[in-house]
Write an enzyme that holds these catalytic residues in place. Structure first.
Site, PDB file in Angstrom:
ATOM      1  N   LYS A 107       0.636  -1.327   0.476  1.00 14.22           N
ATOM      2  CA  LYS A 107       0.108  -0.057   0.044  1.00 14.22           C
ATOM      3  C   LYS A 107       0.542   1.349  -0.104  1.00 14.22           C
ATOM      4  O   LYS A 107       0.744   2.203  -0.692  1.00 14.22           O
ATOM      5  CB  LYS A 107      -0.643   0.088   1.387  1.00 14.22           C
ATOM      6  CG  LYS A 107      -1.482   1.161   1.438  1.00 14.22           C
ATOM      7  CD  LYS A 107      -3.002   1.766   3.027  1.00 14.22           C
ATOM      8  CE  LYS A 107      -1.667   1.570   3.851  1.00 14.22           C
ATOM      9  NZ  LYS A 107      -2.125   3.265   4.609  1.00 14.22           N
ATOM     10  N   ASN A 108       2.069   0.892   1.037  1.00 11.28           N
ATOM     11  CA  ASN A 108       2.927   2.519   1.106  1.00 11.28           C
ATOM     12  C   ASN A 108       3.444   2.642   0.020  1.00 11.28           C
ATOM     13  O   ASN A 108       4.251   3.600  -0.137  1.00 11.28           O
ATOM     14  CB  ASN A 108       3.350   2.453   2.275  1.00 11.28           C
ATOM     15  CG  ASN A 108       2.475   2.846   4.037  1.00 11.28           C
ATOM     16  OD1 ASN A 108       1.081   3.097   3.432  1.00 11.28           O
ATOM     17  ND2 ASN A 108       2.580   2.470   4.825  1.00 11.28           N
ATOM     18  N   CYS A 158      -4.439  13.173  12.438  1.00  9.94           N
ATOM     19  CA  CYS A 158      -5.779  11.584  12.866  1.00  9.94           C
ATOM     20  C   CYS A 158      -5.082  11.187  14.324  1.00  9.94           C
ATOM     21  O   CYS A 158      -4.894  11.239  15.433  1.00  9.94           O
ATOM     22  CB  CYS A 158      -4.641  10.764  11.298  1.00  9.94           C
ATOM     23  SG  CYS A 158      -3.675  10.266  11.674  1.00  9.94           S
ATOM     24  N   ARG A 167       0.746  14.553  13.536  1.00 10.83           N
ATOM     25  CA  ARG A 167       1.364  14.228  12.345  1.00 10.83           C
ATOM     26  C   ARG A 167       1.149  15.569  11.244  1.00 10.83           C
ATOM     27  O   ARG A 167       0.572  15.951  10.551  1.00 10.83           O
ATOM     28  CB  ARG A 167       0.455  13.270  11.287  1.00 10.83           C
ATOM     29  CG  ARG A 167       0.417  11.940  12.322  1.00 10.83           C
ATOM     30  CD  ARG A 167      -0.384  11.031  11.222  1.00 10.83           C
ATOM     31  NE  ARG A 167       0.285  10.337   9.967  1.00 10.83           N
ATOM     32  CZ  ARG A 167      -0.052   9.358   9.626  1.00 10.83           C
ATOM     33  NH1 ARG A 167      -1.115   9.396   9.236  1.00 10.83           N
ATOM     34  NH2 ARG A 167       0.799   9.342   8.048  1.00 10.83           N
ATOM     35  N   ASP A 190       4.876   0.487  11.847  1.00  5.33           N
ATOM     36  CA  ASP A 190       3.065  -0.095  11.697  1.00  5.33           C
ATOM     37  C   ASP A 190       3.350  -1.451  11.591  1.00  5.33           C
ATOM     38  O   ASP A 190       2.206  -1.789  11.053  1.00  5.33           O
ATOM     39  CB  ASP A 190       3.539   0.002   9.513  1.00  5.33           C
ATOM     40  CG  ASP A 190       2.701   1.373   8.873  1.00  5.33           C
ATOM     41  OD1 ASP A 190       2.643   2.651  10.244  1.00  5.33           O
ATOM     42  OD2 ASP A 190       3.511   1.805   7.968  1.00  5.33           O
ATOM     43  N   ARG A 239      -8.125  -0.446   4.547  1.00 14.83           N
ATOM     44  CA  ARG A 239      -7.953   0.891   4.124  1.00 14.83           C
ATOM     45  C   ARG A 239      -6.305   0.193   3.490  1.00 14.83           C
ATOM     46  O   ARG A 239      -5.659   0.585   2.776  1.00 14.83           O
ATOM     47  CB  ARG A 239      -7.291   1.570   4.881  1.00 14.83           C
ATOM     48  CG  ARG A 239      -8.785   2.242   5.378  1.00 14.83           C
ATOM     49  CD  ARG A 239      -8.161   3.358   6.178  1.00 14.83           C
ATOM     50  NE  ARG A 239      -7.414   4.197   5.461  1.00 14.83           N
ATOM     51  CZ  ARG A 239      -6.982   5.355   6.349  1.00 14.83           C
ATOM     52  NH1 ARG A 239      -6.988   6.020   6.982  1.00 14.83           N
ATOM     53  NH2 ARG A 239      -5.867   6.710   5.054  1.00 14.83           N
TER      54      ARG A 239
HETATM   55  C1  EPZ Z   1       4.147   7.537   6.491  1.00 14.81           C
HETATM   56  O1  EPZ Z   1       3.796   8.113   6.998  1.00 14.81           O
HETATM   57  C2  EPZ Z   1       3.333   6.507   6.552  1.00 14.81           C
HETATM   58  N1  EPZ Z   1       2.175   6.353   5.609  1.00 14.81           N
HETATM   59  C3  EPZ Z   1       3.035   5.090   7.816  1.00 14.81           C
HETATM   60  O2  EPZ Z   1       1.759   4.019   7.422  1.00 14.81           O
HETATM   61  C4  EPZ Z   1       4.037   4.789   8.178  1.00 14.81           C
HETATM   62  O3  EPZ Z   1       3.630   4.809   9.595  1.00 14.81           O
HETATM   63  C5  EPZ Z   1       4.974   6.199   8.696  1.00 14.81           C
HETATM   64  O4  EPZ Z   1       5.485   6.771   7.116  1.00 14.81           O
HETATM   65  C6  EPZ Z   1       6.296   6.570   9.605  1.00 14.81           C
HETATM   66  O5  EPZ Z   1       6.741   5.122   8.940  1.00 14.81           O
HETATM   67  C7  EPZ Z   1       2.628   6.257   3.738  1.00 14.81           C
HETATM   68  O6  EPZ Z   1       3.163   5.581   3.300  1.00 14.81           O
HETATM   69  C8  EPZ Z   1       1.429   6.442   3.333  1.00 14.81           C
HETATM   70  P1  EPZ Z   1       6.518  10.492   8.502  1.00 14.81           P
HETATM   71  P2  EPZ Z   1       4.375   9.910   6.791  1.00 14.81           P
HETATM   72  O7  EPZ Z   1       6.226  11.195   7.732  1.00 14.81           O
HETATM   73  O8  EPZ Z   1       5.238   9.658   5.813  1.00 14.81           O
HETATM   74  C9  EPZ Z   1       7.487  13.595  11.540  1.00 14.81           C
HETATM   75  C10 EPZ Z   1       0.016   3.247   7.682  1.00 14.81           C
HETATM   76  O9  EPZ Z   1      -0.242   2.677   8.501  1.00 14.81           O
HETATM   77  N2  EPZ Z   1       6.936  14.442  10.421  1.00 14.81           N
HETATM   78  O10 EPZ Z   1       7.481   9.250   8.287  1.00 14.81           O
HETATM   79  O11 EPZ Z   1       2.847  10.594   6.901  1.00 14.81           O
HETATM   80  C11 EPZ Z   1       5.679  12.613  11.471  1.00 14.81           C
HETATM   81  O12 EPZ Z   1       4.939  13.456  12.678  1.00 14.81           O
HETATM   82  C12 EPZ Z   1       0.752   4.666   7.831  1.00 14.81           C
HETATM   83  O13 EPZ Z   1      -0.147   2.123   6.493  1.00 14.81           O
HETATM   84  C13 EPZ Z   1       7.112  15.865  11.242  1.00 14.81           C
HETATM   85  O14 EPZ Z   1       7.464  16.486  13.126  1.00 14.81           O
HETATM   86  O15 EPZ Z   1       5.201   9.508   7.868  1.00 14.81           O
HETATM   87  C14 EPZ Z   1       6.245  11.669  13.179  1.00 14.81           C
HETATM   88  O16 EPZ Z   1       6.473  11.805  14.043  1.00 14.81           O
HETATM   89  C15 EPZ Z   1      -0.150   4.710   8.373  1.00 14.81           C
HETATM   90  N3  EPZ Z   1       6.565  16.558  10.375  1.00 14.81           N
HETATM   91  C16 EPZ Z   1       7.668  11.461  11.786  1.00 14.81           C
HETATM   92  O17 EPZ Z   1       7.906  12.485  11.707  1.00 14.81           O
HETATM   93  C17 EPZ Z   1       6.797  16.527   9.341  1.00 14.81           C
HETATM   94  O18 EPZ Z   1       6.519  17.476   7.673  1.00 14.81           O
HETATM   95  C18 EPZ Z   1       7.963  10.476  10.800  1.00 14.81           C
HETATM   96  O19 EPZ Z   1       6.856  11.005   9.450  1.00 14.81           O
HETATM   97  C19 EPZ Z   1       6.579  15.511   8.096  1.00 14.81           C
HETATM   98  C20 EPZ Z   1       6.304  14.890   9.687  1.00 14.81           C
END
Ligand code: EPZ
Length: 429
Positions: free
Chosen positions: A22-23, A126, A131, A316, A408
């Site tokens: 998915k991701n 969410c 996030r 995840d 999803r």
């Molecule tokens: C991706 O989300 C995945 N989603 C998530 O999978 C996964 O949990 C996550 O990466 C971490 O591996 C998809 O690929 C569609 P991040 P993403 O930006 O990209 C902080 C699932 O269940 N952050 O790597 O949104 C954030 O809050 C989902 O399939 C900021 O502070 O995650 C978090 O603490 C859920 N500012 C950390 O970074 C930003 O602008 C990592 O988030 C962006 C992120």
């Protein structure tokens, strides 16, 4: 709303085919916005999130054609999807669509890179934490994009195109890295992304972009270099197997007992997860066809786990692993370092008889002799599937409500588990 009914206590035996990730699928579909030619994706999973992204891309004027079945195809073969963004008719991604799926915010990068403007609703919080998108915005600004926030929308403009630049992420972000890659691919000049996410899905997207004519090196390392090109063309790409689905079913087998081949799984995408599962007492063997997981008789051992960006133990899989540890012979500690509020499954696991103590980002799971079925529900996809795993080992019936979360991200879950001997059924309505 559909529910899933599970009667626990049956071992799992057989083969579970692993679907496309998915991701990876979501950013790959979004990357199609970067070219006026057709991008063909193979091994696309049938998931609610994929259907939702189709609606979002459709709103920008993208034509999407899902290929028909060929002889020899089973319902387990992923779909082939042809995506054509020949004409982008609208550069706005509205709140009603973006609020349903956070990853859809990522359309901002290809839209501004190709069209010089994009207006995308902020995704909002969410169920797993706040996030924010500040790092995605920072990445775009480093490439010369002007950003304005107005009425809940991020407005991105680059009237004279994007310029290569240096992006240093203060923390590892998957979405930030996807955004930077897609924008830098069409920027004028060379970009360097430091502290880039190393997740396999980033490598898959970079591979696909390179097939489309991008010049990206270093994907899968913390330093990615992108030499911008003026245009990208069509390509054909096969989505890599889903490592989180793989780890989820591996934990299901470790929980229920039995012997299952996870067909098509690639162990190198999930080394940290598979190590933890074998330390917990399951047998994990790599075969030509995928990964075989078995547990026969032996009890589960408690294991300490801390989530981390790839190649660490994935956030995840944290909920699923916690479900597994509820039956371990002793106490295990699980530390969540990626999201600040990703323990929503704790209270639902407790309804099944689990003993879990939360202290900030740390959960201490006290293994119990037995779990007992109960009605449960969860607020996100990985939390929902952790309840399914617990239910497989619980005495009696568990009813998992709000199944749309599972849909999803897990293709034909009840079918895949049912074929291996689980007593599981979907109740519609
Ligand atoms: C991706 O989300 C995945 N989603 C998530 O999978 C996964 O949990 C996550 O990466 C971490 O591996 C998809 O690929 C569609 P991040 P993403 O930006 O990209 C902080 C699932 O269940 N952050 O790597 O949104 C954030 O809050 C989902 O399939 C900021 O502070 O995650 C978090 O603490 C859920 N500012 C950390 O970074 C930003 O602008 C990592 O988030 C962006 C992120």
């Amino acid at each position: 709303m559909d529910r899933i009914r599970i009667v626990g206590g049956r071992p799992l035996n057989g083969t579970i085919p692993i679907s496309g990730a998915k991701n990876a699928t979501l950013p790959l579909m979004i990357a199609a916005l970067l070219t006026e030619d057709t991008l063909i994706l193979d091994n696309v999973p049938r998931l609610a999130d994929v259907a939702q992204l189709q609606r979002i891309l459709g709103n920008h004027g993208v034509d999407i054609m899902v290929g028909g079945k060929r002889s020899g195809d089973s319902e387990y073969h992923g779909q082939t999807v042809h995506i054509s963004a020949a004409r982008i008719v609208d550069t706005t991604a509205p709140y009603e669509l973006v609020s349903k799926m956070r990853a859809s915010f990522w359309v901002i990068a290809p839209l501004v890179a190709r069209m010089g403007e994009a207006r995308v609703s902020m995704p909002g919080g969410c169920a797993i934490g706040t996030r924010p998108v500040d790092l995605l915005i920072m990445a775009l600004e480093r490439l010369g994009v002007q950003i304005e926030i107005d009425a809940g929308y991020v407005i991105a403009r680059a009237t004279n195109g994007l310029k290569g630049g240096e992006i240093v992420f203060p923390k590892v972000t998957v979405g930030g890295t996807h955004t930077a890659l897609m924008a830098a691919a069409l920027a004028n000049g060379t970009s360097v992304i430091e502290n880039a996410a190393r997740e396999p899905e980033i490598v898959d997207v970079a591979d696909c972009l390179n097939k489309m004519g991008a010049k990206i090196t270093g994907a899968g390392t913390p330093r990615i270099v992108v030499e911008g090109v003026t245009r990208l063309h069509g390509a054909r790409h096969r989505v890599l197997p889903d490592r989180i689905e793989t780890g989820t079913y591996a934990m299901a087998v470790a929980m229920a007992g039995g012997d299952v081949l996870l067909e098509g799984a690639r162990p190198e995408l999930l080394q940290a997860g598979l190590d933890v599962i074998s330390r917990a007492g399951a047998e994990v063997a790599v075969t030509n066809a995928g990964v075989r997981v078995a547990r026969n008789g032996a009890g589960l051992a408690p294991v300490e786990v801390t989530t981390a960006p790839f190649p660490g133990f994935p956030t995840d899989l944290q909920a699923q692993f916690m479900a597994l540890m509820t039956r371990a012979g002793g106490n295990s500690r699980i530390t969540e370092t990626i999201f600040e509020n990703r323990f929503m499954h704790v209270q639902e696991l407790a309804r099944l008889g689990a003993r879990i103590h939360l202290d900030g980002q740390v959960a201490v799971v006290e293994g119990v002799e037995k779990l007992k079925g109960a009605p449960v529900m969860a607020t996100d996809l990985r939390a929902s599937v952790s309840l399914v795993i617990a239910a497989l080992a619980a005495e009696g019936e568990t009813m998992v409500n709000r199944v749309y979360h599972l849909d999803r991200g897990f293709e034909r879950l009840e079918d895949k588990l049912g074929r291996c001997g689980a007593e599981i059924e979907r109740i519609s309505g």
